[in-house]
Design a protein around this motif. Structure first.
Motif, PDB file in Angstrom:
ATOM      1  N   SER A   1      18.902  61.679  83.472  1.00 31.21           N
ATOM      2  CA  SER A   1      18.070  62.875  83.706  1.00 31.21           C
ATOM      3  C   SER A   1      17.091  62.630  84.857  1.00 31.21           C
ATOM      4  CB  SER A   1      17.335  63.294  82.429  1.00 31.21           C
ATOM      5  OG  SER A   1      16.595  62.196  81.943  1.00 31.21           O
ATOM      6  N   SER A   2      16.524  61.404  84.925  1.00 31.27           N
ATOM      7  CA  SER A   2      15.592  61.137  86.038  1.00 31.27           C
ATOM      8  C   SER A   2      16.309  60.426  87.187  1.00 31.27           C
ATOM      9  CB  SER A   2      14.419  60.278  85.555  1.00 31.27           C
ATOM     10  OG  SER A   2      14.914  59.016  85.126  1.00 31.27           O
ATOM     11  N   LYS A   3      17.604  60.151  87.020  1.00 29.40           N
ATOM     12  CA  LYS A   3      18.410  59.434  88.023  1.00 29.40           C
ATOM     13  C   LYS A   3      17.741  58.120  88.424  1.00 29.40           C
ATOM     14  CE  LYS A   3      21.440  62.542  90.359  1.00 29.40           C
ATOM     15  NZ  LYS A   3      21.823  63.033  91.642  1.00 29.40           N
ATOM     16  N   THR A   4      17.515  57.294  87.419  1.00 27.84           N
ATOM     17  CA  THR A   4      16.937  55.973  87.680  1.00 27.84           C
ATOM     18  C   THR A   4      17.690  54.924  86.886  1.00 27.84           C
ATOM     19  OG1 THR A   4      15.332  56.387  85.934  1.00 27.84           O
ATOM     20  CG2 THR A   4      14.547  56.684  88.196  1.00 27.84           C
ATOM     21  N   VAL A   5      17.625  53.694  87.401  1.00 23.70           N
ATOM     22  CA  VAL A   5      18.220  52.550  86.709  1.00 23.70           C
ATOM     23  C   VAL A   5      17.087  51.594  86.358  1.00 23.70           C
ATOM     24  CG1 VAL A   5      19.850  50.632  86.881  1.00 23.70           C
ATOM     25  CG2 VAL A   5      20.324  52.763  88.086  1.00 23.70           C
ATOM     26  N   LEU A   6      17.016  51.240  85.076  1.00 25.19           N
ATOM     27  CA  LEU A   6      15.970  50.309  84.639  1.00 25.19           C
ATOM     28  C   LEU A   6      16.525  48.882  84.727  1.00 25.19           C
ATOM     29  CD1 LEU A   6      13.160  49.849  83.283  1.00 25.19           C
ATOM     30  CD2 LEU A   6      14.399  49.882  81.097  1.00 25.19           C
ATOM     31  N   LEU A   7      15.781  47.999  85.385  1.00 29.54           N
ATOM     32  CA  LEU A   7      16.236  46.621  85.567  1.00 29.54           C
ATOM     33  C   LEU A   7      15.537  45.670  84.596  1.00 29.54           C
ATOM     34  CD1 LEU A   7      16.316  46.349  89.480  1.00 29.54           C
ATOM     35  CD2 LEU A   7      18.036  47.276  87.911  1.00 29.54           C
ATOM     36  N   SER A   8      16.153  44.493  84.410  1.00 33.06           N
ATOM     37  CA  SER A   8      15.602  43.522  83.457  1.00 33.06           C
ATOM     38  C   SER A   8      14.264  42.960  83.916  1.00 33.06           C
ATOM     39  CB  SER A   8      16.597  42.388  83.237  1.00 33.06           C
ATOM     40  OG  SER A   8      16.925  41.788  84.476  1.00 33.06           O
ATOM     41  N   ASP A   9      13.933  43.088  85.207  1.00 32.42           N
ATOM     42  CA  ASP A   9      12.625  42.590  85.662  1.00 32.42           C
ATOM     43  C   ASP A   9      11.552  43.673  85.572  1.00 32.42           C
ATOM     44  OD1 ASP A   9      13.294  44.286  87.707  1.00 32.42           O
ATOM     45  OD2 ASP A   9      13.286  42.769  89.296  1.00 32.42           O
ATOM     46  N   GLY A  10      11.897  44.772  84.929  1.00 30.44           N
ATOM     47  CA  GLY A  10      10.906  45.829  84.713  1.00 30.44           C
ATOM     48  C   GLY A  10      10.919  46.900  85.792  1.00 30.44           C
ATOM     49  N   ALA A  11      11.610  46.626  86.899  1.00 27.74           N
ATOM     50  CA  ALA A  11      11.640  47.611  87.992  1.00 27.74           C
ATOM     51  C   ALA A  11      12.507  48.807  87.599  1.00 27.74           C
ATOM     52  CB  ALA A  11      12.178  46.966  89.262  1.00 27.74           C
ATOM     53  N   SER A  12      12.268  49.899  88.258  1.00 29.30           N
ATOM     54  CA  SER A  12      13.036  51.110  88.022  1.00 29.30           C
ATOM     55  C   SER A  12      13.529  51.611  89.375  1.00 29.30           C
ATOM     56  CB  SER A  12      12.105  52.121  87.355  1.00 29.30           C
ATOM     57  OG  SER A  12      12.802  53.274  87.055  1.00 29.30           O
ATOM     58  N   LEU A  13      14.850  51.718  89.522  1.00 26.88           N
ATOM     59  CA  LEU A  13      15.411  52.084  90.830  1.00 26.88           C
ATOM     60  C   LEU A  13      15.898  53.524  90.816  1.00 26.88           C
ATOM     61  CD1 LEU A  13      17.806  49.135  91.826  1.00 26.88           C
ATOM     62  CD2 LEU A  13      15.544  49.644  92.755  1.00 26.88           C
ATOM     63  N   PRO A  14      15.353  54.378  91.666  1.00 29.28           N
ATOM     64  CA  PRO A  14      15.895  55.737  91.746  1.00 29.28           C
ATOM     65  C   PRO A  14      17.202  55.752  92.543  1.00 29.28           C
ATOM     66  CG  PRO A  14      14.004  55.476  93.214  1.00 29.28           C
ATOM     67  CD  PRO A  14      14.236  54.147  92.584  1.00 29.28           C
ATOM     68  N   TYR A  15      18.104  56.662  92.181  1.00 32.10           N
ATOM     69  CA  TYR A  15      19.362  56.772  92.939  1.00 32.10           C
ATOM     70  C   TYR A  15      19.731  58.239  93.134  1.00 32.10           C
ATOM     71  CZ  TYR A  15      21.688  57.844  88.482  1.00 32.10           C
ATOM     72  OH  TYR A  15      22.051  58.423  87.287  1.00 32.10           O
ATOM     73  N   ASP A  16      20.464  58.480  94.208  1.00 21.88           N
ATOM     74  CA  ASP A  16      21.123  59.780  94.370  1.00 21.88           C
ATOM     75  C   ASP A  16      22.577  59.667  93.952  1.00 21.88           C
ATOM     76  OD1 ASP A  16      18.939  61.390  95.601  1.00 21.88           O
ATOM     77  OD2 ASP A  16      19.032  59.766  97.055  1.00 21.88           O
ATOM     78  N   ARG A  17      23.174  58.515  94.324  1.00 22.47           N
ATOM     79  CA  ARG A  17      24.537  58.196  93.883  1.00 22.47           C
ATOM     80  C   ARG A  17      24.497  56.766  93.336  1.00 22.47           C
ATOM     81  NH1 ARG A  17      25.678  62.893  95.180  1.00 22.47           N
ATOM     82  NH2 ARG A  17      27.235  63.579  96.683  1.00 22.47           N
ATOM     83  N   LEU A  18      25.268  56.549  92.273  1.00 24.14           N
ATOM     84  CA  LEU A  18      25.264  55.243  91.617  1.00 24.14           C
ATOM     85  C   LEU A  18      26.694  54.738  91.501  1.00 24.14           C
ATOM     86  CD1 LEU A  18      23.644  53.127  89.912  1.00 24.14           C
ATOM     87  CD2 LEU A  18      24.046  54.594  87.919  1.00 24.14           C
TER      88      LEU A  18
END
Ligand code: FAD
Length: 401
Positions: free
Chosen positions: A86-103
């Motif tokens: 829904s927010s087009k993001t990927v949550l990473l194990s280091d706590g970062a959150s990556l937004p994407y348009d295409r994954l």
């Protein structure tokens, strides 16, 4: 489109990155990999790298400069944990959150573990990555006993390397022949003979029931019998890494389900490589574990991400190196195919063609590269060739194409 994220820094991931840039994609590009290494080739792991004939540096698919030149940000040693569509993001194990348009999901597979007593003992090995080989290689001492569980490609390739190093190798296989899942009975018989001639012992219809030992493995239990060993290598297949897709609500069915454009059930999420199930050349759906599929499907995924979709229906191909022999396979064989032998296995140079309703559907070639190359063309052309001509060595294989 400004942001593409690739989950999985392997063969498919790096190919997609290269194709995206080659096709003119100019936006942000991030590749996330949970291993600490940049993308590397796995085939040599059970062959030249295990035997010590290839140095680690040669495994890497691209030089470091590639990532700078293509402005591909590598985030290594970090796993993608969750996709929020829904927010087009990927949550990473280091706590970062990556937004994407295409994954792109290029998460590959992991080894299937044997849920047996003692399977966690030291000296019980699996083989998927660089670290696995680095810990296995010191065990390759002449005279040591190795029990290989599973007579698939990886088990047999390790058996071949170990036999060449002078180890006493026993291969345990639940089926009644080697490579039963993928090769014709003629091929299985040839490879079994070849391994036996190098001193490898086979036990078919043998299912490991447990590993025995104190600090480390000392034996395997099979059908109530105890088989002593110094170490064991388990090669009983792989499991696709599709949990992250499943949890995001994407359709999965023996892998992340994609169409011929490498598109998942979400039009902004694509998948390529070992982790996918996709429409097969020749009909049906398939999940392939091969470099060819990782490369070709990743190229198609990259094109689709850029709105230049072309259908992926390549003839699958695969190879295996054991001893001084090269096995090359094209197409997907089925047990019901009519098989035609070309050449003589005793000469260690022959091939088995598979015909389905008269059409060339697959070829398995041992030290017979021309048969394999022409076979691939015949499969792609869905050629109908009379079995007698395929078998006749006086008919040059090139004349069949
Ligand atoms: P991979 O190369 O496995 O890459 C996937 C990567 O994604 C991995 O690094 C994985 O750790 C990472 N990942 C997974 N989940 C996440 C996550 N959530 N977050 C971040 N990263 C993640 N093929 C052939 O054609 N010929 C051969 O002779 C041959 N020999 C082989 C020998 C061995 C020992 C092995 C293991 C494989 C062999 N293969 C061979 C198969 C071939 O290597 C694979 O088909 C190919 O590597 C698939 O590429 P991939 O990118 O799909 O997956």
């Amino acid at each position: 489109m400004q942001r593409i994220v690739i989950i999985g820094a392997g063969q498919a991931g790096v190919q997609a990155a290269a194709t995206l840039r080659a096709e003119g994609y100019d936006g942000a590009l991030t590749m996330v990999g949970d291993e600490i290494y940049p993308p590397y080739q796995r085939p040599p792991l059970s062959k030249a790298y295990l035997s010590g004939d290839l140095v680690r540096e040669r495994l890497f698919l691209k030089p470091d400069s590639f990532y700078a030149e293509t402005r591909c940000e590598l985030r290594l040693g970090v796993a993608a944990w969750r996709i929020d569509r829904s927010s087009k993001t990927v949550l990473l194990s280091d706590g970062a959150s990556l937004p994407y348009d295409r994954l792109l999901l290029a998460t590959g597979t992991r080894v299937r573990k044997l849920p047996l007593p003692g399977a966690e003992l030291a000296g019980v090995y699996y083989l998927r990555g660089i670290d696995d080989v680095d810990s296995l290689r010191p065990e390759l001492n002449a005279g040591s006993r190795l029990a290989v569980v599973g007579a698939g490609y990886i088990g047999l390739e390790v058996a071949a390397v170990a036999a060449k190093h002078g180890l006493q190798v026993t291969v345990l296989e639940a089926a009644n022949r080697v490579m039963a899942r993928s090769a014709s009975p003629q091929m299985s018989a040839f490879w079994e003979r070849e391994h036996r001639s190098h001193g490898v012992v086979f036990r078919f219809g043998a299912s490991a029931e447990g590993f025995l030992g104190g600090d480390r493995v000392e034996a395997l239990r099979i059908g109530g019998e105890i088989v002593p060993t110094d170490f064991a290598l388990v090669g009983v297949g792989v499991v696709p890494n599709c949990e992250i897709a499943q949890e995001a609500g994407l359709t999965c069915d023996n892998g992340i389900a994609v169409d011929e454009y490498a598109t998942t059930s979400d039009p902004d999420i694509f998948a390529a490589g070992d982790c996918t199930s996709h429409p097969a050349f020749g009909g049906g759906r398939v999940r392939l574990e091969s470099v060819q599929n990782a490369i070709d499907q990743a190229k198609h995924a990259a094109l689709a991400m850029l709105g230049k979709a072309t259908a992926y229906f390549e003839v699958p191909w695969f190879w295996s190196d054991q001893y001084d022999l090269k096995l090359q396979i094209a197409g997907l064989a089925r047990p019901t195919d009519l098989t035609v032998l070309r050449g003589t296995p005793e000469n260690r140079k022959f091939s088995v063609f598979h015909l389905r309703d008269g059409v060339v559907a697959a070829v398995e070639a041992v030290n017979a590269a021309p048969d394999y190359i022409i076979g691939r063309k015949l499969i792609a052309a869905r050629a109908i060739i009379a079995p007698e001509r395929l078998a006749d060595l006086s008919v040059p294989v090139k004349s069949l194409a």
